[in-house]
Design an enzyme around this catalytic site. Structure first.
Site, PDB file in Angstrom:
ATOM      1  N   HIS A  87      -4.012   4.708   9.850  1.00 25.53           N
ATOM      2  CA  HIS A  87      -5.267   4.359   9.831  1.00 25.53           C
ATOM      3  C   HIS A  87      -5.245   2.763  10.144  1.00 25.53           C
ATOM      4  O   HIS A  87      -4.260   2.096   9.647  1.00 25.53           O
ATOM      5  CB  HIS A  87      -5.991   4.725   8.732  1.00 25.53           C
ATOM      6  CG  HIS A  87      -6.377   6.085   8.956  1.00 25.53           C
ATOM      7  ND1 HIS A  87      -5.485   7.054   8.354  1.00 25.53           N
ATOM      8  CD2 HIS A  87      -7.505   6.891   9.182  1.00 25.53           C
ATOM      9  CE1 HIS A  87      -6.039   8.168   8.330  1.00 25.53           C
ATOM     10  NE2 HIS A  87      -7.244   8.076   8.877  1.00 25.53           N
ATOM     11  N   CYS A 122       0.829  -1.208   0.036  1.00 17.36           N
ATOM     12  CA  CYS A 122      -0.056  -0.105   0.122  1.00 17.36           C
ATOM     13  C   CYS A 122       0.921   1.256  -0.178  1.00 17.36           C
ATOM     14  O   CYS A 122       0.270   2.514  -0.107  1.00 17.36           O
ATOM     15  CB  CYS A 122      -0.963  -0.059   1.249  1.00 17.36           C
ATOM     16  SG  CYS A 122      -0.131   0.379   3.033  1.00 17.36           S
TER      17      CYS A 122
END
Length: 132
Positions: free
Chosen positions: A105, A66
């Protein structure tokens, strides 16, 4: 929420570099694939850059692709989750439980048995190989 370590905004600005201040105290996000800890694969611990609390271990780190360091778990009691409705969607923000610093997050799309992906800004954490 009261934290064990509380400082004024001015104190945080004096203590942190402008980039780290923006991430830890203003919930900024570093650009993907630019973080210094993205490809760290040595044994050690990852701690909050704001207060030094150990948050993650190298055993919890994995390559999610990511663009940010990813972990499938945190050390117990070290991370607080908070609803984040910025960017026109709902996410779960993660904060250091000791100083309230923004880490990144957590998502429920991890490939490991935990099913979690703690997506963390390199600017929010330090790595210490000597504490493995």
């Amino acid at each position: 929420m009261p934290y064990e370590i509380e400082q004024t905004d001015a104190e945080w600005k004096d203590e942190l570099s402008p980039d780290r201040y923006a991430v830890l105290r203003r919930a900024a996000t570093e650009a993907p694939f630019t973080g210094s800890l993205l490809h760290v694969d040595a044994d050690g611990v990852f701690s909050c850059r704001g207060c030094g609390q150990t948050l993650f271990t190298s055993a919890q780190k994995f390559d999610s692709g990511c663009g940010w360091p990813s972990f499938d778990a945190c050390e117990p009691g070290t991370v607080i989750e908070k609803r984040d409705r910025s960017l026109f969607r709902e996410r779960t923000e993660i904060l250091c439980s000791k100083c309230g610093g923004h880490l990144g997050h957590v998502f429920n799309d991890g490939p490991t048995p935990s099913g979690l992906r703690y997506c963390v800004n390199s600017l929010a954490i330090d790595f210490d190989e000597s504490k493995s």
